[in-house]
Scaffold this motif. Sequence first.
Motif, PDB file in Angstrom:
ATOM      1  N   ALA A  71      15.574   3.401 -10.272  1.00  6.76           N
ATOM      2  CA  ALA A  71      14.621   2.622  -9.485  1.00  6.76           C
ATOM      3  C   ALA A  71      14.421   1.308 -10.227  1.00  6.76           C
ATOM      4  O   ALA A  71      13.927   1.293 -11.361  1.00  6.76           O
ATOM      5  N   ILE A  72      14.822   0.221  -9.589  1.00  2.03           N
ATOM      6  CA  ILE A  72      14.954  -1.074 -10.252  1.00  2.03           C
ATOM      7  C   ILE A  72      13.913  -2.061  -9.729  1.00  2.03           C
ATOM      8  O   ILE A  72      13.708  -2.174  -8.521  1.00  2.03           O
ATOM      9  N   ASN A  73      13.276  -2.778 -10.643  1.00  3.72           N
ATOM     10  CA  ASN A  73      12.445  -3.916 -10.273  1.00  3.72           C
ATOM     11  C   ASN A  73      13.163  -5.197 -10.669  1.00  3.72           C
ATOM     12  O   ASN A  73      13.601  -5.337 -11.812  1.00  3.72           O
ATOM     13  N   THR A  74      13.259  -6.142  -9.735  1.00  2.52           N
ATOM     14  CA  THR A  74      13.909  -7.410 -10.058  1.00  2.52           C
ATOM     15  C   THR A  74      13.044  -8.274 -10.963  1.00  2.52           C
ATOM     16  O   THR A  74      13.554  -9.167 -11.644  1.00  2.52           O
ATOM     17  N   HIS A  75      11.731  -8.021 -10.980  1.00  2.00           N
ATOM     18  CA  HIS A  75      10.810  -8.778 -11.839  1.00  2.00           C
ATOM     19  C   HIS A  75       9.444  -8.104 -11.786  1.00  2.00           C
ATOM     20  O   HIS A  75       9.256  -7.102 -11.089  1.00  2.00           O
ATOM     21  N   LEU A  76       8.511  -8.658 -12.528  1.00  2.00           N
ATOM     22  CA  LEU A  76       7.131  -8.178 -12.520  1.00  2.00           C
ATOM     23  C   LEU A  76       6.432  -8.750 -11.281  1.00  2.00           C
ATOM     24  O   LEU A  76       6.047  -9.915 -11.249  1.00  2.00           O
ATOM     25  N   HIS A  77       6.262  -7.924 -10.275  1.00  2.00           N
ATOM     26  CA  HIS A  77       5.735  -8.372  -8.988  1.00  2.00           C
ATOM     27  C   HIS A  77       4.240  -8.656  -9.048  1.00  2.00           C
ATOM     28  O   HIS A  77       3.496  -7.974  -9.755  1.00  2.00           O
ATOM     29  N   ALA A  78       3.800  -9.645  -8.267  1.00  2.00           N
ATOM     30  CA  ALA A  78       2.384  -9.990  -8.211  1.00  2.00           C
ATOM     31  C   ALA A  78       1.774  -9.720  -6.843  1.00  2.00           C
ATOM     32  O   ALA A  78       0.561  -9.850  -6.685  1.00  2.00           O
ATOM     33  N   ASP A  79       2.580  -9.338  -5.863  1.00  2.00           N
ATOM     34  CA  ASP A  79       2.055  -9.188  -4.502  1.00  2.00           C
ATOM     35  C   ASP A  79       2.034  -7.752  -4.001  1.00  2.00           C
ATOM     36  O   ASP A  79       1.608  -7.495  -2.881  1.00  2.00           O
ATOM     37  N   HIS A  80       2.512  -6.819  -4.793  1.00  2.00           N
ATOM     38  CA  HIS A  80       2.437  -5.406  -4.432  1.00  2.00           C
ATOM     39  C   HIS A  80       2.617  -4.570  -5.689  1.00  2.00           C
ATOM     40  O   HIS A  80       3.128  -5.064  -6.699  1.00  2.00           O
ATOM     41  N   VAL A  81       2.194  -3.327  -5.632  1.00  2.00           N
ATOM     42  CA  VAL A  81       2.399  -2.400  -6.750  1.00  2.00           C
ATOM     43  C   VAL A  81       3.761  -1.749  -6.584  1.00  2.00           C
ATOM     44  O   VAL A  81       4.110  -1.254  -5.496  1.00  2.00           O
ATOM     45  N   THR A  82       4.542  -1.750  -7.638  1.00  2.00           N
ATOM     46  CA  THR A  82       5.872  -1.149  -7.591  1.00  2.00           C
ATOM     47  C   THR A  82       5.807   0.336  -7.241  1.00  2.00           C
ATOM     48  O   THR A  82       4.857   1.041  -7.608  1.00  2.00           O
ATOM     49  N   GLY A  83       6.839   0.791  -6.561  1.00  2.00           N
ATOM     50  CA  GLY A  83       6.930   2.206  -6.207  1.00  2.00           C
ATOM     51  C   GLY A  83       7.782   3.023  -7.164  1.00  2.00           C
ATOM     52  O   GLY A  83       8.056   4.198  -6.898  1.00  2.00           O
ATOM     53  N   PRO A 235      -1.429 -14.476  -4.271  1.00  2.00           N
ATOM     54  CA  PRO A 235      -1.210 -13.246  -3.500  1.00  2.00           C
ATOM     55  C   PRO A 235      -2.475 -12.388  -3.443  1.00  2.00           C
ATOM     56  O   PRO A 235      -3.215 -12.292  -4.427  1.00  2.00           O
ATOM     57  N   LYS A 236      -2.714 -11.753  -2.307  1.00  2.00           N
ATOM     58  CA  LYS A 236      -3.944 -10.989  -2.106  1.00  2.00           C
ATOM     59  C   LYS A 236      -4.072  -9.813  -3.072  1.00  2.00           C
ATOM     60  O   LYS A 236      -5.185  -9.433  -3.439  1.00  2.00           O
ATOM     61  N   GLN A 237      -2.940  -9.232  -3.479  1.00  2.00           N
ATOM     62  CA  GLN A 237      -3.000  -8.036  -4.319  1.00  2.00           C
ATOM     63  C   GLN A 237      -2.784  -8.330  -5.807  1.00  2.00           C
ATOM     64  O   GLN A 237      -2.601  -7.406  -6.596  1.00  2.00           O
ATOM     65  N   ILE A 238      -2.833  -9.596  -6.218  1.00  2.00           N
ATOM     66  CA  ILE A 238      -2.438  -9.953  -7.571  1.00  2.00           C
ATOM     67  C   ILE A 238      -3.295  -9.273  -8.643  1.00  2.00           C
ATOM     68  O   ILE A 238      -2.770  -8.854  -9.685  1.00  2.00           O
ATOM     69  N   GLU A 239      -4.601  -9.152  -8.409  1.00  2.00           N
ATOM     70  CA  GLU A 239      -5.477  -8.562  -9.420  1.00  2.00           C
ATOM     71  C   GLU A 239      -5.153  -7.087  -9.660  1.00  2.00           C
ATOM     72  O   GLU A 239      -5.350  -6.569 -10.757  1.00  2.00           O
ATOM     73  N   THR A 240      -4.659  -6.424  -8.636  1.00  2.00           N
ATOM     74  CA  THR A 240      -4.232  -5.028  -8.786  1.00  2.00           C
ATOM     75  C   THR A 240      -2.786  -4.938  -9.236  1.00  2.00           C
ATOM     76  O   THR A 240      -2.454  -4.165 -10.148  1.00  2.00           O
ATOM     77  N   ALA A 241      -1.933  -5.737  -8.626  1.00  2.00           N
ATOM     78  CA  ALA A 241      -0.492  -5.590  -8.847  1.00  2.00           C
ATOM     79  C   ALA A 241      -0.072  -5.876 -10.287  1.00  2.00           C
ATOM     80  O   ALA A 241       0.722  -5.120 -10.865  1.00  2.00           O
ATOM     81  N   LEU A 242      -0.559  -6.949 -10.882  1.00  2.00           N
ATOM     82  CA  LEU A 242      -0.078  -7.317 -12.219  1.00  2.00           C
ATOM     83  C   LEU A 242      -0.370  -6.252 -13.270  1.00  2.00           C
ATOM     84  O   LEU A 242       0.552  -5.837 -13.989  1.00  2.00           O
ATOM     85  N   PRO A 243      -1.619  -5.774 -13.420  1.00  2.00           N
ATOM     86  CA  PRO A 243      -1.837  -4.742 -14.443  1.00  2.00           C
ATOM     87  C   PRO A 243      -1.083  -3.444 -14.175  1.00  2.00           C
ATOM     88  O   PRO A 243      -0.598  -2.791 -15.102  1.00  2.00           O
ATOM     89  N   TRP A 244      -0.953  -3.067 -12.901  1.00  2.00           N
ATOM     90  CA  TRP A 244      -0.202  -1.851 -12.579  1.00  2.00           C
ATOM     91  C   TRP A 244       1.283  -2.031 -12.884  1.00  2.00           C
ATOM     92  O   TRP A 244       1.928  -1.134 -13.456  1.00  2.00           O
ATOM     93  N   ASN A 245       1.830  -3.164 -12.515  1.00  2.00           N
ATOM     94  CA  ASN A 245       3.271  -3.367 -12.667  1.00  2.00           C
ATOM     95  C   ASN A 245       3.687  -3.594 -14.115  1.00  2.00           C
ATOM     96  O   ASN A 245       4.842  -3.349 -14.475  1.00  2.00           O
ATOM     97  N   VAL A 247       2.843  -1.758 -16.402  1.00  2.00           N
ATOM     98  CA  VAL A 247       3.055  -0.408 -16.938  1.00  2.00           C
ATOM     99  C   VAL A 247       3.847   0.446 -15.956  1.00  2.00           C
ATOM    100  O   VAL A 247       3.715   1.673 -15.920  1.00  2.00           O
ATOM    101  N   CYS A 248       4.663  -0.208 -15.117  1.00  2.55           N
ATOM    102  CA  CYS A 248       5.580   0.494 -14.208  1.00  2.55           C
ATOM    103  C   CYS A 248       4.845   1.312 -13.151  1.00  2.55           C
ATOM    104  O   CYS A 248       5.376   2.288 -12.628  1.00  2.55           O
ATOM    105  N   GLY A 249       3.598   0.928 -12.843  1.00  4.17           N
ATOM    106  CA  GLY A 249       2.846   1.636 -11.817  1.00  4.17           C
ATOM    107  C   GLY A 249       2.250   2.950 -12.267  1.00  4.17           C
ATOM    108  O   GLY A 249       1.845   3.763 -11.436  1.00  4.17           O
TER     109      GLY A 249
END
Length: 260
Positions: A71-83, A235-245, A247-249
């Motif tokens: 399961a690959i992330n192209t980068h540290l996303h700021a607009d959604h939490v990685t799955g 991005p609307k989800q940035i405050e959640t997405a960055l800290p979660w992402n 640490v890989c969600g």
Amino acid sequence: LLRKLLHRFGTSETFARNLHLRQFFEPISCTYSYLLCDFKSKQCAIIDPVRETAERDFQQIQELGLSLKYAINTHLHADHVTGTHALKCIQRQKNVTPCQTIISLSSGAKADLHVTCGDHVTFGDISLEVMSTPGHTNGCSSYVCHEHGMVFTGDALLIRGCGRTDFQEGDPGVLYDSIHSQILSLPDHFLVYPAHDYVGLNVSTVGEEKRLNPRLIKTRSEFVHFMQHLKLPHPKQIETALPWNKVCGIQELVQIPSSR
């Protein structure tokens, strides 16, 4: 069997010799995720999965009789939490060997495997070359499947656009150089699969983007000036997405910044 499965809402697919590619869409962040599988071994990898659609994605993997290896992330996303971690949890619940998560070393994010430019991610007979394409973030990577003429560009290159550069280590000059020297140096017929699209487009080519991308036909100085004056909302989800992402969600490791 693979070809007989029903085509489902939110997906599109491509068959090319031993490769099966399925494109998923997550509507809130307008994110594309990509499932690539090797017909012979049934091994597969998913690029940029989203937490909210992890159940859907895993169901497709099971229906296709596949084994998710990466399961690959192209980068540290700021607009959604990685799955990525959500998929590992689902696999454990189903008594399936969990996949390994991947992100670039320069992202600074947690993952099972960290990759750098020139590395290869291999599953079955499919090989993806890691291409460093910073500028949107320091850790942006694109993944190139040379055999099948495809590049998965994350947020670096979008269809008739590109990733923003106004936060998260963004640098418009670096992005311009990355896109032109790396992605647009690939053969013109290579298919371009981005991580997002906001108007319903799902694939382009290197040649198209060279000729028709209104941002990239500018000179470097024009591009830098344009990107510095976009004035986009965060991005609307940035405050959640960055800290979660970072640490890989993994929820247990999330550290939400203080609101002081």
